[in-house]
Motif scaffolding. Structure first.
Motif, PDB file in Angstrom:
ATOM      1  N   LEU A  98     -42.033 -11.609 -15.171  1.00 56.15           N
ATOM      2  CA  LEU A  98     -42.624 -10.478 -15.878  1.00 56.15           C
ATOM      3  C   LEU A  98     -41.873  -9.191 -15.551  1.00 56.15           C
ATOM      4  CD1 LEU A  98     -46.385 -11.338 -15.280  1.00 56.15           C
ATOM      5  CD2 LEU A  98     -45.033 -11.761 -17.349  1.00 56.15           C
ATOM      6  N   PRO A  99     -42.088  -8.134 -16.321  1.00 55.52           N
ATOM      7  CA  PRO A  99     -41.399  -6.860 -16.052  1.00 55.52           C
ATOM      8  C   PRO A  99     -41.746  -6.330 -14.660  1.00 55.52           C
ATOM      9  CG  PRO A  99     -42.427  -6.838 -18.225  1.00 55.52           C
ATOM     10  CD  PRO A  99     -42.911  -8.078 -17.548  1.00 55.52           C
ATOM     11  N   ASP A 100     -40.838  -5.522 -14.129  1.00 53.68           N
ATOM     12  CA  ASP A 100     -41.061  -4.907 -12.819  1.00 53.68           C
ATOM     13  C   ASP A 100     -42.396  -4.154 -12.821  1.00 53.68           C
ATOM     14  OD1 ASP A 100     -38.676  -5.872 -11.942  1.00 53.68           O
ATOM     15  OD2 ASP A 100     -37.591  -3.967 -12.084  1.00 53.68           O
ATOM     16  N   GLY A 101     -43.165  -4.351 -11.757  1.00 53.15           N
ATOM     17  CA  GLY A 101     -44.431  -3.656 -11.609  1.00 53.15           C
ATOM     18  C   GLY A 101     -45.626  -4.388 -12.178  1.00 53.15           C
ATOM     19  N   ALA A 102     -45.389  -5.465 -12.936  1.00 55.91           N
ATOM     20  CA  ALA A 102     -46.505  -6.202 -13.537  1.00 55.91           C
ATOM     21  C   ALA A 102     -47.233  -7.063 -12.523  1.00 55.91           C
ATOM     22  CB  ALA A 102     -46.007  -7.077 -14.692  1.00 55.91           C
ATOM     23  N   VAL A 103     -46.538  -7.412 -11.426  1.00 61.68           N
ATOM     24  CA  VAL A 103     -47.123  -8.271 -10.395  1.00 61.68           C
ATOM     25  C   VAL A 103     -47.063  -7.537  -9.064  1.00 61.68           C
ATOM     26  CG1 VAL A 103     -47.008 -10.505  -9.233  1.00 61.68           C
ATOM     27  CG2 VAL A 103     -46.292 -10.316 -11.633  1.00 61.68           C
ATOM     28  N   THR A 107     -53.579  -0.814  -5.172  1.00 63.58           N
ATOM     29  CA  THR A 107     -53.936   0.305  -6.051  1.00 63.58           C
ATOM     30  C   THR A 107     -53.707  -0.113  -7.509  1.00 63.58           C
ATOM     31  OG1 THR A 107     -51.692   1.194  -5.764  1.00 63.58           O
ATOM     32  CG2 THR A 107     -53.433   2.077  -4.335  1.00 63.58           C
ATOM     33  N   PRO A 108     -54.549  -1.000  -8.035  1.00 62.12           N
ATOM     34  CA  PRO A 108     -54.373  -1.432  -9.428  1.00 62.12           C
ATOM     35  C   PRO A 108     -54.701  -0.311 -10.403  1.00 62.12           C
ATOM     36  CG  PRO A 108     -56.416  -2.307  -8.520  1.00 62.12           C
ATOM     37  CD  PRO A 108     -55.703  -1.646  -7.383  1.00 62.12           C
ATOM     38  N   ARG A 109     -54.121  -0.407 -11.596  1.00 62.80           N
ATOM     39  CA  ARG A 109     -54.384   0.596 -12.630  1.00 62.80           C
ATOM     40  C   ARG A 109     -55.812   0.495 -13.136  1.00 62.80           C
ATOM     41  NH1 ARG A 109     -49.841  -1.025 -16.779  1.00 62.80           N
ATOM     42  NH2 ARG A 109     -50.684  -3.033 -16.086  1.00 62.80           N
ATOM     43  N   ASP A 110     -56.303  -0.753 -13.297  1.00 69.52           N
ATOM     44  CA  ASP A 110     -57.646  -0.974 -13.835  1.00 69.52           C
ATOM     45  C   ASP A 110     -58.318  -2.051 -12.993  1.00 69.52           C
ATOM     46  OD1 ASP A 110     -59.951  -1.493 -15.214  1.00 69.52           O
ATOM     47  OD2 ASP A 110     -58.975  -1.938 -17.138  1.00 69.52           O
ATOM     48  N   GLY A 149     -53.204  -8.263 -20.873  1.00 69.19           N
ATOM     49  CA  GLY A 149     -53.274  -6.906 -20.359  1.00 69.19           C
ATOM     50  C   GLY A 149     -53.762  -6.769 -18.933  1.00 69.19           C
ATOM     51  N   ARG A 150     -53.797  -7.864 -18.203  1.00 73.30           N
ATOM     52  CA  ARG A 150     -54.293  -7.808 -16.826  1.00 73.30           C
ATOM     53  C   ARG A 150     -53.190  -7.430 -15.845  1.00 73.30           C
ATOM     54  NH1 ARG A 150     -56.959 -13.564 -17.978  1.00 73.30           N
ATOM     55  NH2 ARG A 150     -58.960 -12.885 -18.836  1.00 73.30           N
ATOM     56  N   ASP A 151     -53.547  -6.652 -14.838  1.00 73.12           N
ATOM     57  CA  ASP A 151     -52.675  -6.500 -13.672  1.00 73.12           C
ATOM     58  C   ASP A 151     -52.764  -7.791 -12.867  1.00 73.12           C
ATOM     59  OD1 ASP A 151     -52.000  -3.989 -14.398  1.00 73.12           O
ATOM     60  OD2 ASP A 151     -52.945  -2.962 -12.709  1.00 73.12           O
ATOM     61  N   ILE A 152     -51.643  -8.226 -12.317  1.00 71.97           N
ATOM     62  CA  ILE A 152     -51.591  -9.521 -11.648  1.00 71.97           C
ATOM     63  C   ILE A 152     -51.307  -9.327 -10.166  1.00 71.97           C
ATOM     64  CG2 ILE A 152     -50.418 -11.763 -11.549  1.00 71.97           C
ATOM     65  CD1 ILE A 152     -49.655 -11.169 -14.571  1.00 71.97           C
ATOM     66  N   ILE A 153     -52.065 -10.024  -9.350  1.00 74.87           N
ATOM     67  CA  ILE A 153     -51.857 -10.029  -7.903  1.00 74.87           C
ATOM     68  C   ILE A 153     -51.380 -11.415  -7.511  1.00 74.87           C
ATOM     69  CG2 ILE A 153     -52.979  -9.795  -5.653  1.00 74.87           C
ATOM     70  CD1 ILE A 153     -55.013  -7.917  -7.217  1.00 74.87           C
ATOM     71  N   LEU A 154     -50.253 -11.470  -6.832  1.00 76.35           N
ATOM     72  CA  LEU A 154     -49.684 -12.735  -6.379  1.00 76.35           C
ATOM     73  C   LEU A 154     -49.868 -12.849  -4.875  1.00 76.35           C
ATOM     74  CD1 LEU A 154     -47.928 -15.316  -6.538  1.00 76.35           C
ATOM     75  CD2 LEU A 154     -45.905 -13.835  -6.509  1.00 76.35           C
ATOM     76  N   ILE A 155     -50.530 -13.910  -4.435  1.00 74.17           N
ATOM     77  CA  ILE A 155     -50.675 -14.198  -3.009  1.00 74.17           C
ATOM     78  C   ILE A 155     -49.485 -15.065  -2.596  1.00 74.17           C
ATOM     79  CG2 ILE A 155     -52.137 -15.210  -1.228  1.00 74.17           C
ATOM     80  CD1 ILE A 155     -54.493 -14.914  -3.247  1.00 74.17           C
ATOM     81  N   GLY A 156     -48.665 -14.541  -1.668  1.00 77.94           N
ATOM     82  CA  GLY A 156     -47.476 -15.296  -1.279  1.00 77.94           C
ATOM     83  C   GLY A 156     -46.690 -14.576  -0.201  1.00 77.94           C
TER      84      GLY A 156
END
Length: 326
Positions: free
Chosen positions: A143-148, A161-164, A122-129
């Motif tokens: 992953l689904p659109d918006g998950a990363v 602007t993460p959800r949580d 259930g985590r929001d994911i941030i990808l550095i790249g």
């Protein structure tokens, strides 16, 4: 020009340099697929980011395509590049009954698995790249659109602007600069103190080792050459690392023919390395070009040894090891 008339030049070779285990595996996949199934085999995107390697494989019977609709529905396999692909690509291949062989680097696959685990928790994911890099496209496509959410710079962290904010994780592209990534991670941890990081560093061993060797050599030389392609992330980062480590005259070249000799006038020492997708034959080619113009001596600075090996995809393990691909 007689040898005695040539200016003296000491070339310091960085070690490790050149091919990493993931690149060796990817090239072997194409060569072994040609051996097992016969030509042609199709490869979606460049198997690795090096024109010399790609052209060499084309001569052996590989056909490089951008998308799967360019691959005919027959018994010839399609290979996915070392950078990894979105999940939609294997799904499309399966829907057409294509024989798909995955040459994704296992260290990239590790990042994909991390992303899936974070998502399941259930985590929001941030990808550095880097947005334009195929590895990033492949990782976000797990992953689904918006998950990363992608961040490329420290400034991007402030705009997130993460959800949580209390349930975040970060992953990274494997071929980044260690120093740049460190600054972004620090910014993430300062803004989101509870953020979850990888159990083990995402930046691959080969990227790290090549950058460390360059950091040692760069302050010792008047100029430094990185042999690599302009679309190779790890090669571009090597040039940046050299510049930051004290060698202002740091250049990326693909082949000896690209060398602008005016940039090297008056040098006494030259550092030389190669990105993880550049074969040693191109390093030797560059050294040969300098040997025609300079009376060269060669030293090597080694900062680590590499003994990493990745097993082949199951479809190809029954085929004998190939001759060197390039």
């Amino acid at each position: 020009m007689a040898s005695a008339e040539k200016p003296k030049l000491n070339i310091i070779l960085c070690s490790p340099r050149g091919f990493c285990a993931g690149v060796v595996r990817a090239i072997d996949v194409v060569v072994l697929a040609l051996k097992k199934y016969g030509a042609p085999v199709y490869v979606r995107h460049e198997i690795v980011h090096n024109r010399y390697v790609v052209e060499s494989l084309k001569q052996k019977g590989a056909i490089f395509v951008e998308e799967l609709d360019e691959v005919p529905s027959d018994d010839h396999p399609v290979i996915f590049s070392a950078h990894g692909v979105p999940k939609s690509i294997p799904a499309e291949a399966a829907s057409r009954n294509l024989l798909a062989i995955d040459a994704t680097c296992p260290l990239v696959t590790k990042v994909h698995r991390e992303a899936e685990i974070h998502h399941r928790r259930g985590r929001d994911i941030i990808l550095i790249g880097h947005a334009s890099h195929p590895e990033v496209t492949g990782t976000m496509g797990q992953l689904p659109d918006g998950a990363v959410q992608l961040v490329e710079t420290v400034d991007d962290v402030a705009r997130l602007t993460p959800r949580d904010e209390g349930n975040l994780a970060y992953i990274t592209q494997t071929t980044l600069s260690i120093d740049d990534t460190h600054d972004i991670i620090l910014a993430l941890e300062q803004r989101f103190p509870s953020i979850t990081g990888p159990h083990k560093e995402d930046i691959c061993y080969a990227t790290t080792n090549r950058q460390e060797a360059v950091k040692v050599v760069a302050p010792q030389v008047d100029a430094l050459i990185v042999v690599g392609a302009p679309n190779s992330s790890n090669s571009l980062r090597l040039r940046e690392v050299a510049e930051r480590a004290g060698c202002a005259r740091s250049y990326l070249v693909q082949r000896a023919a690209e060398i602008d000799w005016s940039l090297f006038e008056g040098i006494k020492t030259l550092g030389l390395t190669a990105g993880a997708s550049a074969p040693e034959v191109l390093v030797e080619e560059v050294m040969g070009a300098f040997a025609e113009r300079y009376d060269i001596t060669i030293d090597q600075v080694s900062t680590s040894e590499e003994h990493v090996f990745f097993p082949l995809p199951r479809q190809l393990r029954d085929v004998a090891q190939p001759e060197p691909a390039v």
